[in-house]
Design an enzyme around this catalytic site. Structure first.
Site, PDB file in Angstrom:
ATOM      1  N   CYS A 138     -42.709 -20.202 -88.187  1.00 20.17           N
ATOM      2  CA  CYS A 138     -43.576 -19.327 -88.970  1.00 20.17           C
ATOM      3  C   CYS A 138     -43.720 -17.970 -88.272  1.00 20.17           C
ATOM      4  CB  CYS A 138     -44.951 -19.963 -89.145  1.00 20.17           C
ATOM      5  SG  CYS A 138     -46.002 -18.974 -90.203  1.00 20.17           S
ATOM      6  N   LYS A 175     -37.245 -27.100 -89.113  1.00 26.51           N
ATOM      7  CA  LYS A 175     -37.068 -25.866 -89.892  1.00 26.51           C
ATOM      8  C   LYS A 175     -36.944 -24.671 -88.958  1.00 26.51           C
ATOM      9  CE  LYS A 175     -38.742 -23.286 -93.789  1.00 26.51           C
ATOM     10  NZ  LYS A 175     -39.671 -23.318 -94.908  1.00 26.51           N
ATOM     11  N   ILE A 201     -33.516 -21.072 -94.111  1.00 27.73           N
ATOM     12  CA  ILE A 201     -34.275 -20.339 -93.132  1.00 27.73           C
ATOM     13  C   ILE A 201     -35.742 -20.201 -93.555  1.00 27.73           C
ATOM     14  CG2 ILE A 201     -32.377 -18.971 -92.205  1.00 27.73           C
ATOM     15  CD1 ILE A 201     -33.165 -16.698 -94.131  1.00 27.73           C
ATOM     16  N   GLY A 227     -37.433 -14.346-100.752  1.00 23.17           N
ATOM     17  CA  GLY A 227     -36.932 -13.918-102.054  1.00 23.17           C
ATOM     18  C   GLY A 227     -35.487 -13.445-101.973  1.00 23.17           C
TER      19      GLY A 227
HETATM   20  C1  LIG Z   1     -46.409 -17.787 -99.645  1.00 20.57           C
HETATM   21  C2  LIG Z   1     -45.467 -18.513 -98.721  1.00 20.57           C
HETATM   22  C3  LIG Z   1     -45.971 -19.503 -97.875  1.00 20.57           C
HETATM   23  C4  LIG Z   1     -45.114 -20.185 -97.005  1.00 20.57           C
HETATM   24  N1  LIG Z   1     -45.605 -21.168 -96.210  1.00 20.57           N
HETATM   25  C5  LIG Z   1     -44.770 -21.889 -95.408  1.00 20.57           C
HETATM   26  C6  LIG Z   1     -45.261 -22.987 -94.640  1.00 20.57           C
HETATM   27  O1  LIG Z   1     -46.447 -23.344 -94.692  1.00 20.57           O
HETATM   28  N2  LIG Z   1     -44.378 -23.637 -93.833  1.00 20.57           N
HETATM   29  C7  LIG Z   1     -43.039 -23.288 -93.764  1.00 20.57           C
HETATM   30  O2  LIG Z   1     -42.258 -23.916 -93.024  1.00 20.57           O
HETATM   31  N3  LIG Z   1     -42.537 -22.282 -94.527  1.00 20.57           N
HETATM   32  C8  LIG Z   1     -43.368 -21.579 -95.339  1.00 20.57           C
HETATM   33  N4  LIG Z   1     -42.868 -20.561 -96.120  1.00 20.57           N
HETATM   34  C9  LIG Z   1     -41.419 -20.245 -96.073  1.00 20.57           C
HETATM   35  C10 LIG Z   1     -40.655 -20.899 -97.245  1.00 20.57           C
HETATM   36  O3  LIG Z   1     -40.726 -22.296 -97.208  1.00 20.57           O
HETATM   37  C11 LIG Z   1     -39.179 -20.467 -97.259  1.00 20.57           C
HETATM   38  O4  LIG Z   1     -38.579 -20.876 -96.058  1.00 20.57           O
HETATM   39  C12 LIG Z   1     -38.990 -18.967 -97.419  1.00 20.57           C
HETATM   40  O5  LIG Z   1     -39.937 -18.443 -98.317  1.00 20.57           O
HETATM   41  C13 LIG Z   1     -37.598 -18.599 -97.919  1.00 20.57           C
HETATM   42  O6  LIG Z   1     -37.341 -19.182 -99.187  1.00 20.57           O
HETATM   43  P1  LIG Z   1     -37.495 -18.370-100.584  1.00 20.57           P
HETATM   44  O7  LIG Z   1     -36.761 -17.070-100.408  1.00 20.57           O
HETATM   45  O8  LIG Z   1     -36.891 -19.262-101.628  1.00 20.57           O
HETATM   46  O9  LIG Z   1     -38.957 -18.171-100.793  1.00 20.57           O
HETATM   47  C14 LIG Z   1     -43.714 -19.858 -96.985  1.00 20.57           C
HETATM   48  C15 LIG Z   1     -43.231 -18.862 -97.849  1.00 20.57           C
HETATM   49  C16 LIG Z   1     -44.074 -18.194 -98.708  1.00 20.57           C
HETATM   50  C17 LIG Z   1     -43.500 -17.157 -99.638  1.00 20.57           C
END
Ligand SMILES: Cc1cc2nc3c(=O)[nH]c(=O)nc-3n(C[C@H](O)[C@H](O)[C@H](O)COP(=O)(O)O)c2cc1C
Length: 319
Positions: A138, A175, A201, A227
């Protein structure tokens, strides 16, 4: 179950390679649309919860989300009610999804990761929890976070500790953070620590500034970019792990590809790069039908190509 789309993560069969990405579907209870939509549920292979910590966390000051041209920046700061309330109030509802559930966990220290893992490994929970996703990545919390994920020794210690504290039937996913030059180093460390699978990622560090107030827009200054903008980054990291790590190449350690997926073509690209399954987050905020559309798109593509999804895993490496 549609055999064309079926994949497995070690001993866990998924009816489809599509999963929610942690943090983008809450802990389950918040997502009424999911509970009420058998079509979305049948397009998913697994549900991944938002990050859970041992103690409750208030999260970061506002603003916590800023829209960018091709994605969002978030700095939620892992707000959640802590493991005890999650287990009592949120977890039982996830049984209704009738999907494998992976609980995403975060902590400030190795010991805390161990304690949290052992809370989740209680016998009574084994019919709900199929796996634990360890978030060592994170980017927007002050202690730990991606600083764990950029230190291979620390990654190995965390994974080893979690693995020791949970029932062997629970799948351990690590992760990884993209905020590092060579992602194969923490990936190899996670494997040395005993992880069963890798996911990648998490978000990429970034910021935004108000030209009216001349201040950072996010309360925490730093946020994580997600995104469509980050898809090429995620794709390359999956590609590199599959190419350079023998356990990934031999498919002993499956990779869950995450980052910027917004349509079925993106999923196919991740699978060709070496992913066995994929996580979708930010696009689900924009398009509530994203899982259904992607599922249907992949099905048509596989029928046309006369292959199953597993035949395509890592295919680009044969080129
Ligand atoms: C609002 C938000 C909250 C997230 N919270 C977590 C989390 O609690 N734990 C985690 O491992 N990843 C978290 N992520 C990361 C996502 O799981 C993911 O890895 C990242 O957004 C990339 O994927 P995407 O482009 O499809 O959103 C979060 C992402 C967003 C946008």
């Amino acid at each position: 179950m549609n055999k064309l789309l079926q994949v497995s993560l070690k001993n866990i069969e998924l009816q489809s390679p599509l999963m929610t990405a942690s943090g983008t579907s809450g802990h389950g209870n918040e997502i009424e649309v999911l509970a009420k939509s058998p079509k979305i549920l049948s397009s998913l292979g697994a549900f991944v919860t938002k990050g859970v910590t041992l103690k409750p966390k208030e999260g970061n000051p506002e603003f916590r989300i800023v829209e960018t041209r091709t994605g969002i920046l978030n700095s939620i700061g892992l707000q959640n009610e802590g493991a005890a309330i999650f287990i009592e109030k949120e977890l039982p509802g996830l049984l209704n999804f009738d999907l494998p559930v992976f609980v995403n966990i975060s902590a400030d220290s190795v010991e805390e990761f161990g304690e949290l893992a052992s809370c989740l490994s209680d016998n009574d929970l084994s019919q709900i929890i199929s796996g634990i996703e360890i978030n060592v990545s994170c980017p927007n919390i002050k202690k730990g976070g991606s600083s764990f994920g950029t230190d291979p020794k620390m990654v190995e210690r965390i994974v080893k500790t979690v693995k020791k504290r949970v029932d062997p039937s629970i799948l351990i996913i690590t992760k990884l953070t993209p905020n590092i030059t060579d992602i194969t180093l923490p990936a190899k460390a996670a494997i040395a620590g005993g992880t069963d699978a890798l996911s990648m990622i998490n978000t990429i560090r970034g910021m935004a500034i108000s030209i009216d107030t001349w201040e950072p827009l996010l309360g925490n200054v730093v946020g994580g970019l997600s995104g469509p903008a980050i898809k090429p980054v995620g794709l390359l990291m999956v590609y590199e792990c599959f190419k350079k790590i023998p356990e990934c190449r031999r498919r002993q350690i499956p990779i869950i590809g995450i980052g910027g997926i917004s349509n079925w073509r993106d999923v196919i690209e991740y699978i060709l790069a070496g992913a066995t399954a994929t996580g979708i987050g930010t696009s689900w905020f924009v398009n509530p039908d994203v899982f259904i559309e992607i599922h249907d798109g992949i099905k048509k593509y596989l029928k046309k190509k006369k292959v199953g999804i597993v035949d395509l895993i890592g295919k680009v490496h044969e080129a």
